[in-house]
Design a protein around this motif. Structure first.
Motif, PDB file in Angstrom:
ATOM      1  N   ILE A   1       1.065  -1.200  -0.288  1.00 31.45           N
ATOM      2  CA  ILE A   1       0.353  -0.051   0.186  1.00 31.45           C
ATOM      3  C   ILE A   1       0.796   1.101  -0.228  1.00 31.45           C
ATOM      4  O   ILE A   1       2.070   1.850   0.661  1.00 31.45           O
ATOM      5  N   ASN A   2       0.652   2.305  -0.586  1.00 27.85           N
ATOM      6  CA  ASN A   2       1.564   3.729  -1.215  1.00 27.85           C
ATOM      7  C   ASN A   2       1.059   4.034   0.055  1.00 27.85           C
ATOM      8  O   ASN A   2      -0.715   5.000  -0.336  1.00 27.85           O
ATOM      9  N   MET A   3       2.160   4.671   1.586  1.00 28.25           N
ATOM     10  CA  MET A   3       1.610   6.112   2.484  1.00 28.25           C
ATOM     11  C   MET A   3       1.337   6.942   1.730  1.00 28.25           C
ATOM     12  O   MET A   3       0.617   7.604   2.196  1.00 28.25           O
ATOM     13  N   ARG A   4       1.452   6.693   1.458  1.00 25.60           N
ATOM     14  CA  ARG A   4       1.022   8.219   0.481  1.00 25.60           C
ATOM     15  C   ARG A   4       0.166   8.462  -0.053  1.00 25.60           C
ATOM     16  O   ARG A   4      -0.627   9.642   0.201  1.00 25.60           O
ATOM     17  N   GLU A   5      -0.453   8.166  -0.334  1.00 17.50           N
ATOM     18  CA  GLU A   5      -1.754   7.973  -1.279  1.00 17.50           C
ATOM     19  C   GLU A   5      -2.329   8.017  -0.433  1.00 17.50           C
ATOM     20  O   GLU A   5      -3.728   8.795  -0.510  1.00 17.50           O
ATOM     21  N   VAL A   6      -2.313   7.181   0.526  1.00 16.65           N
ATOM     22  CA  VAL A   6      -3.271   6.842   2.206  1.00 16.65           C
ATOM     23  C   VAL A   6      -3.342   8.512   3.903  1.00 16.65           C
ATOM     24  O   VAL A   6      -4.378   8.350   3.323  1.00 16.65           O
ATOM     25  N   ALA A   7      -2.031   9.017   2.553  1.00 21.87           N
ATOM     26  CA  ALA A   7      -1.865  10.250   3.912  1.00 21.87           C
ATOM     27  C   ALA A   7      -2.309  11.081   2.950  1.00 21.87           C
ATOM     28  O   ALA A   7      -3.639  11.932   3.968  1.00 21.87           O
TER      29      ALA A   7
ATOM     30  N   ILE B   1       2.764  16.504   3.953  1.00 24.06           N
ATOM     31  CA  ILE B   1       3.195  15.255   4.033  1.00 24.06           C
ATOM     32  C   ILE B   1       4.279  15.173   3.069  1.00 24.06           C
ATOM     33  O   ILE B   1       4.439  16.198   1.870  1.00 24.06           O
ATOM     34  N   LYS B   2       5.485  14.557   3.710  1.00 28.65           N
ATOM     35  CA  LYS B   2       6.292  14.694   2.894  1.00 28.65           C
ATOM     36  C   LYS B   2       7.219  13.248   3.008  1.00 28.65           C
ATOM     37  O   LYS B   2       6.971  12.274   3.704  1.00 28.65           O
ATOM     38  N   GLY B   3       7.746  12.978   1.651  1.00 25.69           N
ATOM     39  CA  GLY B   3       8.129  11.578   1.569  1.00 25.69           C
ATOM     40  C   GLY B   3       7.764  10.421   1.375  1.00 25.69           C
ATOM     41  O   GLY B   3       6.188  10.791   0.982  1.00 25.69           O
ATOM     42  N   SER B   4       7.995   9.102   1.259  1.00 28.21           N
ATOM     43  CA  SER B   4       6.593   7.787   0.608  1.00 28.21           C
ATOM     44  C   SER B   4       7.357   6.839   0.830  1.00 28.21           C
ATOM     45  O   SER B   4       8.930   6.320   0.914  1.00 28.21           O
ATOM     46  N   CYS B   5       6.676   5.977   0.627  1.00 29.25           N
ATOM     47  CA  CYS B   5       7.027   4.499   1.637  1.00 29.25           C
ATOM     48  C   CYS B   5       6.507   3.303   0.709  1.00 29.25           C
ATOM     49  O   CYS B   5       4.786   3.696   1.039  1.00 29.25           O
ATOM     50  N   VAL B   6       6.537   2.125   0.702  1.00 37.31           N
ATOM     51  CA  VAL B   6       4.897   1.224  -0.148  1.00 37.31           C
ATOM     52  C   VAL B   6       5.078   0.450   1.723  1.00 37.31           C
ATOM     53  O   VAL B   6       6.533   0.205   2.001  1.00 37.31           O
ATOM     54  N   ALA B   7       4.273  -0.039   2.427  1.00 33.05           N
ATOM     55  CA  ALA B   7       4.228  -1.079   3.356  1.00 33.05           C
ATOM     56  C   ALA B   7       3.417  -1.958   3.159  1.00 33.05           C
ATOM     57  O   ALA B   7       2.087  -1.683   2.124  1.00 33.05           O
ATOM     58  N   MET B   8       2.703  -3.358   3.953  1.00 34.24           N
ATOM     59  CA  MET B   8       2.230  -4.031   3.746  1.00 34.24           C
ATOM     60  C   MET B   8       1.233  -3.728   4.867  1.00 34.24           C
ATOM     61  O   MET B   8       1.580  -3.784   5.533  1.00 34.24           O
TER      62      MET B   8
ATOM     63  N   TYR C   1      -6.191   2.944   7.406  1.00 37.51           N
ATOM     64  CA  TYR C   1      -6.447   4.675   6.884  1.00 37.51           C
ATOM     65  C   TYR C   1      -7.012   4.500   8.344  1.00 37.51           C
ATOM     66  O   TYR C   1      -6.855   5.938   8.502  1.00 37.51           O
ATOM     67  N   SER C   2      -7.824   4.180   9.126  1.00 35.04           N
ATOM     68  CA  SER C   2      -8.115   4.259  10.485  1.00 35.04           C
ATOM     69  C   SER C   2      -7.279   4.473  11.640  1.00 35.04           C
ATOM     70  O   SER C   2      -6.843   5.096  12.627  1.00 35.04           O
ATOM     71  N   VAL C   3      -5.869   4.082  10.734  1.00 37.48           N
ATOM     72  CA  VAL C   3      -4.609   4.136  11.785  1.00 37.48           C
ATOM     73  C   VAL C   3      -4.620   5.881  11.526  1.00 37.48           C
ATOM     74  O   VAL C   3      -3.768   6.537  13.074  1.00 37.48           O
ATOM     75  N   LEU C   4      -3.695   6.345  10.711  1.00 44.24           N
ATOM     76  CA  LEU C   4      -3.525   7.617  10.239  1.00 44.24           C
ATOM     77  C   LEU C   4      -4.632   8.697  10.718  1.00 44.24           C
ATOM     78  O   LEU C   4      -4.744   9.888  11.061  1.00 44.24           O
ATOM     79  N   GLU C   5      -6.565   8.028  11.005  1.00 42.28           N
ATOM     80  CA  GLU C   5      -7.552   9.054  11.139  1.00 42.28           C
ATOM     81  C   GLU C   5      -7.572   9.285  12.384  1.00 42.28           C
ATOM     82  O   GLU C   5      -7.345  10.508  13.125  1.00 42.28           O
TER      83      GLU C   5
ATOM     84  N   SER D   1       7.260   3.436  -9.255  1.00 44.84           N
ATOM     85  CA  SER D   1       6.393   3.921 -10.338  1.00 44.84           C
ATOM     86  C   SER D   1       5.657   2.304 -11.191  1.00 44.84           C
ATOM     87  O   SER D   1       5.040   2.422 -12.386  1.00 44.84           O
ATOM     88  N   GLU D   2       5.734   1.144 -10.425  1.00 50.71           N
ATOM     89  CA  GLU D   2       5.197  -0.112 -10.634  1.00 50.71           C
ATOM     90  C   GLU D   2       3.541  -0.634  -9.881  1.00 50.71           C
ATOM     91  O   GLU D   2       2.926  -0.697 -10.782  1.00 50.71           O
ATOM     92  N   ARG D   3       3.563   0.613  -9.221  1.00 50.97           N
ATOM     93  CA  ARG D   3       2.106   0.414  -8.632  1.00 50.97           C
ATOM     94  C   ARG D   3       1.388   1.020  -9.423  1.00 50.97           C
ATOM     95  O   ARG D   3       0.858   2.144 -10.558  1.00 50.97           O
TER      96      ARG D   3
END
Length: 481
Positions: free
Chosen positions: A343-349, A362-369, A375-379, A479-481
């Motif tokens: 999951i692209n965490m930047r898109e979630v944020a 929002i700064k940076g990016s990362c992809v997490a499992m 979404y509830s976590v960040l909310e 870029s692969e997502r």
């Protein structure tokens, strides 16, 4: 017909054939074709049986019988090559020259079955004890001694030299089978290893005798007799497994199943805890709020005091907040069976930030499992920073290093007192006048732990709080997502 009856009848036929030849001296063109055809029939039926068993089996059992099908097929081909050389030379007395093609094919036939037993040991080794290797260790001197006179000799032809390599393969197979037999001795699958151990011991004796015949130290009739008897045992063994359904035990698969059920058990326990919490919230917290609202309404009817309506609205908002948390808990339950995905965490944020009316950088990016519950976590973290931290700005810093995806939710509010940091993630923990349901950070912790991650809180300089989440990174380029 029983398994033992089949083996006994075939053995009696072989014994009769060799006895008649020994005492009455059957003509070579009668005896050799007879024993030759008998071996062809034995191995051909063994090949058909092993193919059938491979097709009818699953998993490791299919692999085992597939290797036996390959082995018996090449064994049949090697026997046919001897017959071809006998007929081409029109010489019905067995000689070393007749085995010109037999030996290479015979050696090749052993490689898959040897590979299977070695693979089985290496795969299961972690579940074995020292005592399981003792039979193999004790057998090494016996195998070495039995072939001692053959090892140091110079061989005049290639066939005898290559056949010595089959003795090495036989030895490794026997040592492997001794280990597996000891490891599975008290299980149903020991029948496999005991049966094949008997066959390969006879095959080893046959190969030693045949090699001595090549050197002129032994009559070919004796080595042929042992070879024929080993083929009878092979057919009898396969007939046994054809008639009897036996499970091939795998400690590796059992351990995998155990871990799978342990995970399911943990999920069930977690599910029970969440359902108990939802039940308590419905029966206690929300019911309590409804009773308070009912009391305010009844009092308002009697007194017409306007401030009571404000208290009613506040109680309704608190009830609504409880219902929202129940929905979030339900989301955890619904996503528990989902497999984690990148999951692209930047898109979630960015998506979560749209729900709030304060400045969110929002700064940076990362992809997490993770899954949809992220979404509830960040909310919850942003809502917590606004409501309880009283911040007017939130920074979400995303970074990826080594095997982790780090998410830092930074606020610049009043911060979190040091004395309560060890309790803020506990169920229903509340602090101060702004204390809500006490479930927001509890939900955050449960979701993050289900992902196999960690969450903790740090100070923000000069003031505020920073919640840090570490999740397993998905090695997928954005870029692969």
């Amino acid at each position: 017909m029983s398994i033992y009856a089949v083996g006994l009848l075939l053995s009696l036929f072989e014994l009769t054939l060799f006895t008649v030849n020994y005492y009455y001296g059957l003509p070579p063109y009668v005896f050799l074709p007879s024993i030759y055809l008998f071996n062809i029939i034995l191995v051909m039926v063994a090949f058909i049986a092993s193919v059938y068993l491979a097709r009818a089996s699953k998993s490791e059992r299919r692999t085992l019988f597939s290797t036996l099908a390959f082995f018996s097929g090449l064994l049949l081909l090697s026997i046919l090559s001897v017959g071809q050389m006998v007929w081409v030379r029109s010489d019905f007395q067995l000689k070393v020259e007749h085995f010109e093609y037999f030996i290479p094919i015979y050696l090749l036939a052993e490689t898959p079955i040897l590979g299977f037993f070695l693979w089985k040991i290496l795969r299961e080794m972690r579940y074995f004890d020292v005592k399981h290797f003792l039979p193999a260790i004790l057998a090494i001197p016996i195998l070495v001694f039995s072939s001692y006179e053959l090892v140091g000799l110079e061989y005049s032809n290639l066939s005898t030299f290559i056949h010595l390599e089959t003795l090495i393969c036989d030895s490794v197979i026997i040592l492997s089978l001794l280990t597996l037999t000891a490891a599975y001795f008290k299980t149903e699958s020991a029948a496999y290893y005991k049966s094949f151990l008997l066959y390969f011991i006879l095959k080893y004796i046959s190969d030693v005798a045949l090699l001595r015949s090549f050197r002129g130290w032994l009559d070919f009739d004796l080595s042929t007799a042992i070879f024929t008897f080993s083929n009878i045992v092979l057919l009898t063994v396969l007939y046994k497994f054809y008639r009897t359904e036996i499970t091939l035990l795998s400690y590796y698969d059992l351990d995998a199943e155990r871990k799978k059920y342990a995970e399911l058990y943990a999920q069930v326990n977690e599910l029970q805890e969440i359902l108990k919490l939802i039940n308590r919230m419905l029966r206690h917290d929300i019911l309590n709020k409804l009773q308070i609202i009912s009391g305010y309404v009844e009092t308002y009817r009697m007194t017409k005091r306007e401030e009571l309506l404000d208290k009613v609205m506040k109680a309704v908002e608190e009830s609504s907040s409880y219902i929202d948390k129940i929905r979030e808990l339900e989301k955890i339950v619904l996503t528990m069976s989902e497999k984690l995905k990148p999951i692209n965490m930047r898109e979630v944020a960015e998506e979560v930030a749209k729900s709030f009316n304060i400045e969110i950088n929002i700064k940076g990016s990362c992809v997490a499992m993770a899954d949809g519950a992220i979404y509830s976590v960040l909310e919850n973290l942003i809502s917590n920073a606004i409501k309880h931290g009283r911040t007017n700005r939130v920074d979400i810093i995303l970074s990826e290093f080594e095997d982790d995806c780090e998410i830092r939710v930074v606020d610049y509010g009043v911060g979190i007192p040091l004395e309560i940091r060890g309790q803020i993630f506990k169920e229903s923990f509340k602090y101060g006048e702004t204390g809500g349901t006490g479930l927001g950070l509890y939900i955050v912790k449960r979701v993050v732990e289900r992902y196999g991650g960690k969450v903790w809180v740090e100070d923000t300089k000069p003031h505020g709080a920073t919640f840090v989440i570490r999740l397993k990174a998905a090695r997928v380029k954005l870029s692969e997502r």
